[in-house]
Design an enzyme around this catalytic site. Structure first.
Site, PDB file in Angstrom:
ATOM      1  N   GLU A   1     127.516  48.422  46.188  1.00  0.00           N
ATOM      2  CA  GLU A   1     127.291  48.874  44.810  1.00  0.00           C
ATOM      3  C   GLU A   1     126.559  50.215  44.789  1.00  0.00           C
ATOM      4  OE1 GLU A   1     124.993  46.200  42.329  1.00  0.00           O
ATOM      5  OE2 GLU A   1     125.155  47.502  40.596  1.00  0.00           O
TER       6      GLU A   1
ATOM      7  N   LYS B   1     131.544  47.640  43.949  1.00  0.00           N
ATOM      8  CA  LYS B   1     130.981  47.434  42.604  1.00  0.00           C
ATOM      9  C   LYS B   1     130.465  48.773  42.080  1.00  0.00           C
ATOM     10  CE  LYS B   1     127.486  44.890  40.005  1.00  0.00           C
ATOM     11  NZ  LYS B   1     126.839  43.602  39.782  1.00  0.00           N
TER      12      LYS B   1
HETATM   13  C1  5MM Z   1     121.556  41.504  37.226  1.00  0.00           C
HETATM   14  O1  5MM Z   1     120.849  42.688  37.561  1.00  0.00           O
HETATM   15  C2  5MM Z   1     120.920  43.076  38.930  1.00  0.00           C
HETATM   16  C3  5MM Z   1     119.587  43.081  39.578  1.00  0.00           C
HETATM   17  O2  5MM Z   1     118.765  44.077  39.052  1.00  0.00           O
HETATM   18  P1  5MM Z   1     117.273  44.285  39.609  1.00  0.00           P
HETATM   19  O3  5MM Z   1     117.339  44.404  41.084  1.00  0.00           O
HETATM   20  O4  5MM Z   1     116.860  45.537  38.896  1.00  0.00           O
HETATM   21  O5  5MM Z   1     116.468  43.119  39.174  1.00  0.00           O
HETATM   22  C4  5MM Z   1     121.668  44.421  39.030  1.00  0.00           C
HETATM   23  O6  5MM Z   1     121.705  44.927  40.332  1.00  0.00           O
HETATM   24  C5  5MM Z   1     123.056  44.186  38.567  1.00  0.00           C
HETATM   25  O7  5MM Z   1     123.721  43.322  39.461  1.00  0.00           O
HETATM   26  C6  5MM Z   1     123.853  45.467  38.458  1.00  0.00           C
HETATM   27  O8  5MM Z   1     123.081  46.527  37.988  1.00  0.00           O
HETATM   28  C7  5MM Z   1     124.947  45.240  37.465  1.00  0.00           C
HETATM   29  O9  5MM Z   1     124.390  44.691  36.296  1.00  0.00           O
HETATM   30  P2  5MM Z   1     124.763  45.310  34.907  1.00  0.00           P
HETATM   31  O10 5MM Z   1     123.763  44.707  33.941  1.00  0.00           O
HETATM   32  O11 5MM Z   1     124.628  46.800  35.048  1.00  0.00           O
HETATM   33  O12 5MM Z   1     126.184  44.866  34.663  1.00  0.00           O
END
Ligand code: 5MM
Length: 338
Positions: free
Chosen positions: A178, A220
């Site tokens: 990602e 991703k």
């Molecule tokens: C669910 O959020 C994930 C973990 O975030 P933190 O490490 O900041 O707690 C994050 O990595 C998430 O998997 C990705 O950003 C994709 O989530 P979104 O909300 O952007 O679809």
């Protein structure tokens, strides 16, 4: 490395009509989400919240191919003592695990970050495999602002992603790679394209150098969108055209699937953009979702920490999962949002 197993799991993660639930919020992030709905973040409330999602039969069995978990969650049991991992497996979905340790400032690169977590990763992977994880996730963060991102920071993050991916595969775990180009700020769609193109080119060079088996990976990425503060916003068709263009330039067709992050897009906007991408062209990858906020905002709000709201929250979760499942086939339409 069991290449057959890696390829099968990667394909299952991006199976037609299904996508991934990113439920891997770290303790700080989930606290922010709970603060917004007035719920105290404790081990029990986090468990209750995730348990109702994993018990949402329609969403989990029909539209969610896999769930990315946080270290706490992969070890937690539901109220009745069943492990949360078992709930996910029972619904026919795959458990996955976030293994990065978050972003830290990158020395000598003001305003830029590096994702940490490589130390001891192989040992942690072996334990996660025993706990049921069949895929993992590592997120690199690239911000756009004056003078950034730099080539040096992009390279450092791409190398870490490649090293992580190789360690995953050595442990028979599929890596989700990602590289998130943030949509904060006022940059244009064109600038997002330019940065994302360089990030993806660098990433696939580094995955090649690290001898990563691409058939056993899932990408991703962000979509190509203007920054949230940009005066000129884009239609789903504009987003789709530039997003498809950038992947054609950079992502090898050996990669089985691309599962987008939502990155701060509103939930229906993330669905509309995914749908436009899949309607616009026949692509050599399965193109689906790996959404966190865009799948969870509605059920979180409907739940608001109250047991009495669980059925309504599960309905909201099923609805978003179904809408995104349709968008992953280019079969969504706004009228279905009801
Ligand atoms: C669910 O959020 C994930 C973990 O975030 P933190 O490490 O900041 O707690 C994050 O990595 C998430 O998997 C990705 O950003 C994709 O989530 P979104 O909300 O952007 O679809």
């Amino acid at each position: 490395m069991n290449k057959d197993q890696l390829a099968k799991v990667a394909q299952a993660m991006v199976a037609r009509g299904k996508g991934i639930l990113a439920a891997d919020e770290s303790s700080g992030t989930i606290k922010k989400r709970f603060d917004a709905i007035g719920v105290e973040s404790t081990a029990d409330t986090r468990r209750d919240y995730r348990e109702f999602m994993f018990r949402t039969q329609e969403a989990m069995s029909q539209y969610i191919s896999g769930v990315i978990l946080y270290d706490e969650t992969i070890r937690q049991n539901a109220k009745d003592g069943t492990s949360l991992v078992k709930l996910i497996e029972a619904a026919g979905s795959l458990p996955g695990i976030k293994v990065d340790a978050g972003v830290k400032p990158l020395p000598n690169f003001p305003g830029e970050t590096i994702t940490e977590g490589l130390d001891g990763l192989s040992e942690r992977m072996a334990e996660y495999y025993k706990l049921g994880a069949r895929f993992a996730k590592w997120r690199a963060v690239i911000d756009i602002a004056d003078g950034i991102p730099t080539r040096g920071a992009i390279l450092a993050n791409a190398q870490a992603l490649a090293r992580y991916a190789a360690i995953c595969q050595a442990n028979d775990i599929v890596p989700i790679v990602e590289p998130e180009v943030l949509m904060d700020g006022g940059h244009t769609l064109e600038r997002c394209y330019e940065v994302t193109e360089f990030v993806l080119k660098t990433l696939y060079d580094e995955l090649y150098e690290a001898r990563v088996f691409l058939e056993g990976t899932v990408l991703k990425p962000n979509m190509i969108v203007p920054g949230k503060k940009c005066a000129t916003q884009a239609t789903p068709e504009q987003v789709a055209a530039q997003t498809i263009r950038v992947f054609k330039q950079t992502v090898p067709v050996a990669v089985p699937g691309i599962a987008f992050l939502s990155g701060g897009q509103a939930d229906v906007e993330a669905t509309a953009n995914l749908d436009a991408i899949n309607k616009m062209a026949k692509l050599p990858w399965h193109v689906t979702f790996s959404y966190g906020r865009a799948l969870q905002a509605a059920p979180q709000k409907a739940w608001s920490g109250k047991e009495a709201n669980v059925v309504a929250a599960q309905k909201a979760f099923s609805h978003r999962a179904k809408m995104n499942g349709l968008a992953s086939k280019g079969e969504w339409s706004k009228s279905l949002e009801g």
